[in-house]
Design an enzyme around this catalytic site. Structure first.
Site, PDB file in Angstrom:
ATOM      1  N   TYR A  40       0.765  -1.176  -0.077  1.00 50.40           N
ATOM      2  CA  TYR A  40      -0.042  -0.132   0.183  1.00 50.40           C
ATOM      3  C   TYR A  40       0.898   1.328   0.031  1.00 50.40           C
ATOM      4  O   TYR A  40       0.468   2.451  -0.068  1.00 50.40           O
ATOM      5  CB  TYR A  40      -0.917   0.188   1.158  1.00 50.40           C
ATOM      6  CG  TYR A  40      -1.990  -1.119   1.384  1.00 50.40           C
ATOM      7  CD1 TYR A  40      -2.027  -2.092   0.107  1.00 50.40           C
ATOM      8  CD2 TYR A  40      -2.654  -1.497   2.368  1.00 50.40           C
ATOM      9  CE1 TYR A  40      -2.972  -2.862   0.213  1.00 50.40           C
ATOM     10  CE2 TYR A  40      -3.640  -2.373   2.302  1.00 50.40           C
ATOM     11  CZ  TYR A  40      -3.787  -3.132   1.177  1.00 50.40           C
ATOM     12  OH  TYR A  40      -4.683  -4.257   1.338  1.00 50.40           O
ATOM     13  N   ASP A  93      -2.451 -18.216   2.212  1.00 58.33           N
ATOM     14  CA  ASP A  93      -3.633 -18.828   1.399  1.00 58.33           C
ATOM     15  C   ASP A  93      -4.056 -19.965   2.476  1.00 58.33           C
ATOM     16  O   ASP A  93      -5.216 -19.969   2.879  1.00 58.33           O
ATOM     17  CB  ASP A  93      -3.276 -19.406   0.275  1.00 58.33           C
ATOM     18  CG  ASP A  93      -2.224 -19.777   0.249  1.00 58.33           C
ATOM     19  OD1 ASP A  93      -1.158 -19.876   1.042  1.00 58.33           O
ATOM     20  OD2 ASP A  93      -1.646 -20.626  -1.059  1.00 58.33           O
ATOM     21  N   ASP A 114     -10.316  -8.466   8.467  1.00 56.26           N
ATOM     22  CA  ASP A 114     -11.676  -8.374   8.178  1.00 56.26           C
ATOM     23  C   ASP A 114     -12.336  -9.809   8.392  1.00 56.26           C
ATOM     24  O   ASP A 114     -13.402 -10.027   8.595  1.00 56.26           O
ATOM     25  CB  ASP A 114     -11.709  -7.831   6.851  1.00 56.26           C
ATOM     26  CG  ASP A 114     -11.904  -6.232   6.906  1.00 56.26           C
ATOM     27  OD1 ASP A 114     -11.659  -5.831   8.072  1.00 56.26           O
ATOM     28  OD2 ASP A 114     -12.299  -5.544   5.998  1.00 56.26           O
ATOM     29  N   ASP A 138      -4.756  -6.846   6.247  1.00 56.62           N
ATOM     30  CA  ASP A 138      -6.025  -6.044   6.176  1.00 56.62           C
ATOM     31  C   ASP A 138      -7.074  -7.013   5.653  1.00 56.62           C
ATOM     32  O   ASP A 138      -8.066  -6.842   6.391  1.00 56.62           O
ATOM     33  CB  ASP A 138      -5.782  -4.985   4.740  1.00 56.62           C
ATOM     34  CG  ASP A 138      -6.585  -4.116   4.275  1.00 56.62           C
ATOM     35  OD1 ASP A 138      -7.761  -4.239   5.023  1.00 56.62           O
ATOM     36  OD2 ASP A 138      -6.699  -3.666   3.295  1.00 56.62           O
ATOM     37  N   LYS A 196       4.068 -15.308   2.494  1.00 60.38           N
ATOM     38  CA  LYS A 196       3.860 -15.873   1.252  1.00 60.38           C
ATOM     39  C   LYS A 196       5.065 -16.273   0.701  1.00 60.38           C
ATOM     40  O   LYS A 196       5.721 -16.098  -0.290  1.00 60.38           O
ATOM     41  CB  LYS A 196       3.096 -15.275   0.204  1.00 60.38           C
ATOM     42  CG  LYS A 196       2.570 -15.982  -1.017  1.00 60.38           C
ATOM     43  CD  LYS A 196       1.590 -16.948  -0.857  1.00 60.38           C
ATOM     44  CE  LYS A 196       1.290 -17.684  -2.324  1.00 60.38           C
ATOM     45  NZ  LYS A 196       0.552 -18.891  -1.995  1.00 60.38           N
TER      46      LYS A 196
END
Ligand code: NAD
Length: 367
Positions: free
Chosen positions: A146, A227, A255, A251, A195
């Protein structure tokens, strides 16, 4: 102990829920012999109305001088509020971005706890929710994808877009230290999520986290690919204590974790810098649809205040007392409208109350 707290009541339900959190902090302070001084600053729509901009420099300076900041929420109805006619850098949310940057808040903490009494709101299968869960998602907040370089350009006759995911060793180390520190106050397990089978930034992440882990021999470290973590959060959330991860993964996972708890009005959060300073706020927004009606759930803000006591002031006993009072109020059958059972049988077993009454009942249970 003397605690100096800056409050940002903000917009919408913000002032209502902050009032209740202060009430609860004051009760805990009187029971355990502390002295709290509060100072309010304006941010978001309230600051736009007073000064024309969402956060003035004086307010930032006041926040910096405090031990910690307790925030309600900011913003209004994005379709109808005149605040959203302003250019993006003058809208309410710009105040939030500015204060996070000014206070160097690089570590975001979001607990996801399933209370037995609210298990029905959990969208997972009964056999999974029956085990309960209590995890803390620790997300890096100021680096990664980001904040990396990005551009969109034409190449070989078609448009191409590039985003860059960058992390330095130091950025990883400082969040990892926070993650392990927090784990020491909990069940002493860190799941570092990356990852690393694909990304260089993840391989560096894993290496630095392993180095930091050496200073915390009591904490169990495991690595998990992002994942797999997304799957495990819905398959077996009880396995997690602290999930430590970079900005974008955090992020998404935070959620997902909050959704499985089932209620936005219960979700606390904290953003920390490399001192003990932190900004504590509920995860939800300013809920303009219910503002001023006295029905908002103040529990997320109250639990954020408990996090403040635990992580900024190291007042674990006081934080425990608030968390237990919240649990007890739920056990005693009190609910705000957002956490009311949906079925008639469930509704008959509990009592619907408003914002201030919820604050009062929690205070009564801090002894
Ligand atoms: P929201 O979280 O404010 O509301 C979503 C739904 O959840 C609404 O139906 C609301 O009534 C309900 N809700 C939220 N908090 C509740 C509580 N404590 N008790 C009971 N019900 C609650 O999200 P939104 O409507 O998308 O956003 C409204 C405004 O909040 C926007 O301006 C948005 O930008 C802002 N916002 C601010 C923050 C923040 O201050 N950190 C975070 C998210 C959204």
């Amino acid at each position: 102990m003397e605690l100096h707290i800056v409050c940002i009541p903000g917009d919408g339900i913000g002032p209502e829920i902050v009032t209740e959190a202060k009430k609860v902090l004051d009760k805990a302070a009187s029971v355990y012999g502390h002295k709290i001084s509060y100072e309010d600053i304006l941010m978001g729509g309230a600051s736009i109305d007073a000064y024309g901009i969402p956060l003035i420099d004086e307010a930032v300076a006041t926040a910096k001088a405090a031990d910690a900041v307790l925030m309600g929420s900011i913003g209004g109805n994005t379709q109808t509020s005149p605040w959203y006619q302003l250019p993006p850098d003058r809208r309410p949310e710009a105040g939030l971005l500015k204060i996070r940057k000014e206070l160097n808040l690089f570590a975001n903490l979001r607990p996801a706890v399933l209370y037995d009494e609210l298990a029905k709101a959990c969208p997972l299968k009964d056999e999974i929710s029956a085990k309960g869960f209590d995890m803390m998602i620790m997300r890096e907040l100021t680096g990664g994808l980001y904040f990396g370089e990005r551009k969109t350009f034409e190449e070989d006759g078609q448009m191409k877009a590039v985003d860059t995911l960058t992390y330095t060793e130091n950025e990883i180390r400082r969040i990892a230290i926070k993650g392990f520190d927090i784990a020491m106050k909990r069940r002493k397990k860190v799941t570092s999520v990356d990852k690393a089978n694909v990304l260089d930034s993840s391989r560096l992440w894993r290496k630095v986290v392993e180095e930091v882990a050496k200073d915390y021999p009591e904490v169990t470290l495991e690595h998990m690919l992002v994942d797999n973590c997304a799957m495990q959060l819905v398959k077996d959330p009880a396995q997690f204590d602290v999930i430590l991860t970079e900005n974008m993964f955090g992020d998404i996972l935070s959620d997902e974790a909050s959704m499985v708890t089932g209620s936005i009005g219960m979700l606390a959060s904290a953003s920390l810098n490399d001192t003990k300073f932190g900004l504590y706020e509920p995860s939800g927004g300013s809920a303009p649809d219910i503002a001023g009606k006295g029905i908002a759930n103040p529990i997320a803000t109250i639990l954020s205040a408990a996090m403040m006591l635990r992580y900024t002031f190291d007042l674990d006993r006081e934080a425990d007392a608030i968390e237990q009072a919240v649990s007890q109020v739920l056990k005693d059958g009190y609910r705000t409208i957002d956490i009311m059972p949906q079925d008639e049988e469930g509704k008959a077993k509990v009592m619907q109350i408003g914002t201030a009454q919820m604050g009062d009942l929690i205070c009564e249970r801090i002894v």
